[in-house]
Design a protein around this motif. Structure first.
Motif, short mmCIF file in Angstrom:
data_model
loop_
_atom_site.label_atom_id
_atom_site.label_comp_id
_atom_site.label_asym_id
_atom_site.label_seq_id
_atom_site.Cartn_x
_atom_site.Cartn_y
_atom_site.Cartn_z
N MET A 18 0.44 -0.85 0.49
CA MET A 18 -0.28 0.16 -0.17
C MET A 18 0.72 1.38 -0.48
SD MET A 18 -3.30 1.13 2.60
CE MET A 18 -1.44 1.65 3.85
N ASP A 19 0.57 2.16 -1.04
CA ASP A 19 1.51 3.04 -1.14
C ASP A 19 0.74 4.53 -0.01
OD1 ASP A 19 2.98 4.93 -1.74
OD2 ASP A 19 2.46 5.44 -3.77
N ILE A 20 1.24 4.66 0.40
CA ILE A 20 0.17 5.92 1.36
C ILE A 20 0.40 7.31 0.72
CG2 ILE A 20 0.82 7.00 3.13
CD1 ILE A 20 1.81 5.14 4.77
N LYS A 70 -0.18 9.24 -2.52
CA LYS A 70 -0.36 9.02 -3.58
C LYS A 70 -0.31 9.65 -4.74
CE LYS A 70 -5.28 6.75 -2.70
NZ LYS A 70 -6.00 6.42 -2.61
N GLN A 71 0.28 11.52 -4.22
CA GLN A 71 0.19 12.40 -5.35
C GLN A 71 0.41 14.06 -4.27
OE1 GLN A 71 -2.38 12.91 -7.80
NE2 GLN A 71 -3.56 15.05 -6.75
N VAL A 102 -3.35 11.52 0.52
CA VAL A 102 -2.58 10.30 0.95
C VAL A 102 -3.74 9.14 1.33
CG1 VAL A 102 -0.78 11.72 2.34
CG2 VAL A 102 -3.67 11.42 3.42
N GLU A 103 -3.91 8.07 1.68
CA GLU A 103 -4.54 7.40 1.70
C GLU A 103 -5.31 7.67 2.59
OE1 GLU A 103 -5.84 3.10 0.69
OE2 GLU A 103 -4.17 4.48 -0.58
N GLU A 135 2.41 7.10 9.97
CA GLU A 135 2.68 6.74 8.84
C GLU A 135 2.76 7.67 7.70
OE1 GLU A 135 -1.07 4.68 8.16
OE2 GLU A 135 -0.57 2.44 9.68
N ALA A 158 6.58 7.88 5.75
CA ALA A 158 6.79 7.82 4.09
C ALA A 158 6.89 9.17 3.98
CB ALA A 158 5.43 7.90 3.78
N THR A 213 10.72 8.81 1.52
CA THR A 213 10.40 9.15 -0.01
C THR A 213 11.57 10.53 0.03
OG1 THR A 213 8.31 8.88 0.05
CG2 THR A 213 8.76 9.68 -1.33
#
Length: 95
Positions: A1-3, A5-6, A26-27, A34, A38, A42
């Protein structure tokens, strides 16, 4: 799961970038620790604070030639992240 998104790239958020504040979509189930991990992993920056907001989907109606199309936009969660003084996140470096 990518926390993450953009990133959010709007006029308001871009004006806040000078102060070290950045926005991300985000998710929906992501929690603040979290999101912090992230962003730090990143972009390699130290996160000072995080504010989150949840948005419900808006009701939209479109009138076409054949019928009326009705539905909802997607719900999402937005995170406003403040990084430590002197650190920057460069979204445009890869372009």
């Amino acid at each position: 799961m990518d926390i993450l998104k953009q990133p959010l790239i709007t006029e308001k958020i871009s004006a806040m970038n000078e102060k070290g504040v950045y926005g991300f979509i985000v998710e929906k189930t992501a929690k603040k620790p979290e999101i912090k991990n992230a962003v730090e992993k990143t972009y390699g920056v130290k996160v000072v604070s995080i504010r989150t907001m949840r948005y419900a989907g808006k009701h939209k109606t479109r009138y076409t030639k054949t019928r009326i199309v009705s539905g909802y936009t997607n719900a999402f969660k937005k995170a406003i992240v403040q990084v430590a003084d002197g650190e920057v996140i460069d979204f445009y470096g890869e372009i």
